[in-house]
Motif scaffolding. Structure first.
Motif, mmCIF file in Angstrom:
data_model
loop_
_atom_site.group_PDB
_atom_site.id
_atom_site.type_symbol
_atom_site.label_atom_id
_atom_site.label_comp_id
_atom_site.label_asym_id
_atom_site.label_seq_id
_atom_site.Cartn_x
_atom_site.Cartn_y
_atom_site.Cartn_z
ATOM 1 N N LEU A 1 -6.126 -28.133 86.429
ATOM 2 C CA LEU A 1 -7.572 -28.332 86.387
ATOM 3 C C LEU A 1 -8.044 -28.712 84.992
ATOM 4 O O LEU A 1 -8.931 -29.560 84.828
ATOM 5 C CB LEU A 1 -8.287 -27.065 86.848
ATOM 6 C CG LEU A 1 -8.228 -26.799 88.355
ATOM 7 C CD1 LEU A 1 -8.693 -25.381 88.677
ATOM 8 C CD2 LEU A 1 -9.081 -27.810 89.122
ATOM 9 N N ALA B 1 -9.714 -32.291 84.150
ATOM 10 C CA ALA B 1 -11.064 -32.321 83.587
ATOM 11 C C ALA B 1 -11.114 -33.180 82.331
ATOM 12 O O ALA B 1 -12.087 -33.910 82.093
ATOM 13 C CB ALA B 1 -11.542 -30.904 83.294
ATOM 14 N N GLY C 1 -21.905 -27.497 87.492
ATOM 15 C CA GLY C 1 -20.567 -27.611 86.927
ATOM 16 C C GLY C 1 -19.879 -26.263 86.812
ATOM 17 O O GLY C 1 -18.667 -26.148 87.050
ATOM 18 N N THR C 2 -20.638 -25.229 86.476
ATOM 19 C CA THR C 2 -20.069 -23.880 86.379
ATOM 20 C C THR C 2 -19.628 -23.373 87.739
ATOM 21 O O THR C 2 -18.525 -22.822 87.893
ATOM 22 C CB THR C 2 -21.106 -22.918 85.772
ATOM 23 O OG1 THR C 2 -21.504 -23.394 84.480
ATOM 24 C CG2 THR C 2 -20.532 -21.512 85.641
ATOM 25 N N ALA D 1 -16.508 -25.209 88.811
ATOM 26 C CA ALA D 1 -15.307 -24.802 88.077
ATOM 27 C C ALA D 1 -14.635 -23.603 88.738
ATOM 28 O O ALA D 1 -13.415 -23.604 88.972
ATOM 29 C CB ALA D 1 -15.662 -24.483 86.623
ATOM 30 N N ASN E 1 -22.860 -24.760 96.021
ATOM 31 C CA ASN E 1 -22.756 -26.105 95.475
ATOM 32 C C ASN E 1 -23.504 -27.119 96.348
ATOM 33 O O ASN E 1 -24.115 -28.059 95.831
ATOM 34 C CB ASN E 1 -21.272 -26.476 95.358
ATOM 35 C CG ASN E 1 -21.061 -27.962 95.129
ATOM 36 O OD1 ASN E 1 -21.390 -28.491 94.084
ATOM 37 N ND2 ASN E 1 -20.499 -28.634 96.122
ATOM 38 N N GLN F 1 -20.136 -33.151 85.823
ATOM 39 C CA GLN F 1 -19.340 -32.145 86.523
ATOM 40 C C GLN F 1 -18.004 -31.948 85.812
ATOM 41 O O GLN F 1 -17.565 -30.813 85.579
ATOM 42 C CB GLN F 1 -19.105 -32.554 87.974
ATOM 43 C CG GLN F 1 -18.299 -31.530 88.764
ATOM 44 C CD GLN F 1 -18.319 -31.814 90.246
ATOM 45 O OE1 GLN F 1 -19.371 -31.927 90.856
ATOM 46 N NE2 GLN F 1 -17.142 -31.933 90.840
ATOM 47 N N HIS F 2 -17.343 -33.045 85.445
ATOM 48 C CA HIS F 2 -16.068 -32.938 84.725
ATOM 49 C C HIS F 2 -16.269 -32.362 83.323
ATOM 50 O O HIS F 2 -15.444 -31.561 82.849
ATOM 51 C CB HIS F 2 -15.399 -34.313 84.634
ATOM 52 C CG HIS F 2 -14.739 -34.750 85.903
ATOM 53 N ND1 HIS F 2 -15.416 -35.397 86.896
ATOM 54 C CD2 HIS F 2 -13.462 -34.607 86.338
ATOM 55 C CE1 HIS F 2 -14.591 -35.654 87.894
ATOM 56 N NE2 HIS F 2 -13.408 -35.184 87.591
ATOM 57 N N MET G 1 -16.926 -28.555 83.543
ATOM 58 C CA MET G 1 -15.678 -27.895 83.910
ATOM 59 C C MET G 1 -14.714 -27.845 82.722
ATOM 60 O O MET G 1 -14.062 -26.825 82.480
ATOM 61 C CB MET G 1 -15.025 -28.621 85.087
ATOM 62 C CG MET G 1 -15.775 -28.467 86.407
ATOM 63 S SD MET G 1 -15.043 -29.434 87.745
ATOM 64 C CE MET G 1 -13.478 -28.577 87.969
ATOM 65 N N PHE H 1 -13.082 -24.430 81.183
ATOM 66 C CA PHE H 1 -11.633 -24.220 81.140
ATOM 67 C C PHE H 1 -11.114 -24.180 79.703
ATOM 68 O O PHE H 1 -10.117 -23.515 79.410
ATOM 69 C CB PHE H 1 -10.914 -25.317 81.926
ATOM 70 C CG PHE H 1 -11.165 -25.255 83.407
ATOM 71 C CD1 PHE H 1 -11.142 -24.052 84.089
ATOM 72 C CD2 PHE H 1 -11.438 -26.416 84.129
ATOM 73 C CE1 PHE H 1 -11.377 -23.992 85.453
ATOM 74 C CE2 PHE H 1 -11.674 -26.360 85.493
ATOM 75 C CZ PHE H 1 -11.641 -25.142 86.160
ATOM 76 N N GLU I 1 -13.407 -30.321 97.143
ATOM 77 C CA GLU I 1 -13.967 -29.927 95.993
ATOM 78 C C GLU I 1 -15.165 -30.681 95.827
ATOM 79 O O GLU I 1 -15.313 -31.665 95.333
ATOM 80 C CB GLU I 1 -12.905 -30.078 95.034
ATOM 81 C CG GLU I 1 -13.281 -30.238 93.724
ATOM 82 C CD GLU I 1 -12.367 -30.563 92.743
ATOM 83 O OE1 GLU I 1 -12.407 -29.853 91.821
ATOM 84 O OE2 GLU I 1 -11.764 -31.522 92.838
ATOM 85 N N GLY J 1 -14.292 -31.225 94.312
ATOM 86 C CA GLY J 1 -14.422 -30.758 93.425
ATOM 87 C C GLY J 1 -14.404 -31.376 92.865
ATOM 88 O O GLY J 1 -14.627 -31.507 93.059
#
Length: 304
Positions: free
Chosen positions: A40, A44, A75-76, A79, A168, A188-189, A192, A196, A300, A302
């Motif tokens: 991930l 990201a 985004g949180t 993640a 979401n 979003q990326h 995340m 991370f 997702e 995601g």
């Protein structure tokens, strides 16, 4: 909207779902190779770089403070949702994980009632109960014969991910009204990556050279499929596109068999059918204006 004007969004939605399913398979392979966290993290990184290039090339404007807060919140949520989903994916077959994740739109009904003050009718309540039966059928396949605690933990993680994905859905409904698909995917990326990165000093490892193509592939698929679905759902009613989303189960079954040699259990098919039926009942029971302007999960999604 006429049926002719729906053809292109329908086709784009089909392509988006297929790409998301391939991305799930790429992320499963990457997670098995370097771990869920690092898969991930590096996806990201790659997705953020791709998004930054597109933001600059397309001359996208920086969002206002209100929209930026929405990006940060979503985004949180995504993640933690993605981590739970892919943690489960390395413990369960691809098709089974996707099938369990289909419960998210039903959960979204009650979150919409809580957060958006929407009314939940009798048909929606019936659909929720039917969806729970579908989940129970899938889990029953895990409880027969040898007790597989690790797989059951994976199923629990999918359901946790589905709860977060339901939240979401509500956030993306609001986000789609104020941001472009490229902006949505980029932030979003980026968010995340920021989350991370907090654990990077303790958990991050450089992926081996052989894993780099898979990292790039996963990032490109995630970004492209997210943008494609956002574009499609901005141009066609959600109720016309919702059935397409459940084709993710077919793609997951095919890819899981071809790539990972996973067998498809009867209980998984039966449970998925019950959950899909429940979601369609719930979608038809509500007025179009109360439908999230969003796809149901193939996660997702995601990531998804």
């Amino acid at each position: 909207m006429t049926s002719r004007s729906t053809v292109i969004p329908f086709a784009v939605c089909c392509a988006g779902v297929a790409l998301f399913s391939v991305m799930d398979a790429a992320m499963k392979g990457l997670s098995l190779s370097i771990g869920v966290y690092n898969a991930l993290l590096w996806r990201a990184v790659a997705g953020t770089l791709l998004g930054l290039v597109l933001m600059l090339v397309l001359r996208q404007h920086w969002p206002t403070a209100v929209v930026l807060r929405l990006h940060l919140l979503r985004g949180t949520v995504v993640a933690f949702m993605a981590f739970a989903f892919f943690w489960a994916l390395v413990r369960l077959p691809l098709a089974e994980t996707i099938a369990l994740s289909f419960i998210a739109p039903l959960i979204a009904l009650y979150l919409a009632a809580l957060l958006l003050k929407e009314k939940v009718g009798r048909a929606a309540i019936f659909a929720s109960l039917l969806g729970l039966v579908g989940v129970a059928v899938i889990l029953s396949g895990r409880m027969r014969g040898t007790y597989d605690a690790d797989a059951l933990a994976g199923a629990g993680a999918v359901l946790l991910s589905a709860v977060l994905f339901a939240w979401n859905l509500i956030l993306q409904r609001q986000q789609a009204q104020v941001a472009s698909p490229v902006e949505v995917a980029f932030f979003q990326h980026l968010v995340m990556l920021g989350i991370f990165a907090l654990a990077a000093p303790f958990l991050a490892i450089l992926p081996p050279p052989g894993a780099l193509p898979l990292v790039a592939l996963a990032a490109a698929l995630a970004f492209t499929s997210l943008a494609a679905l956002a574009w499609a759902y901005a141009r066609a009613e959600a109720q016309r596109l919702i059935p397409v989303e459940y084709s993710a189960f077919v793609w997951a079954a095919i890819i899981g068999w071809l790539v990972f040699g996973e067998r498809l259990a009867v209980t998984t098919v039966a449970g998925a059918a019950l959950i899909v039926a429940a979601c369609l009942i719930a979608a038809r029971a509500r007025p179009v204006s109360s439908l999230p302007n969003d796809p149901p999960p193939h996660i997702e999604p995601g990531l998804t």
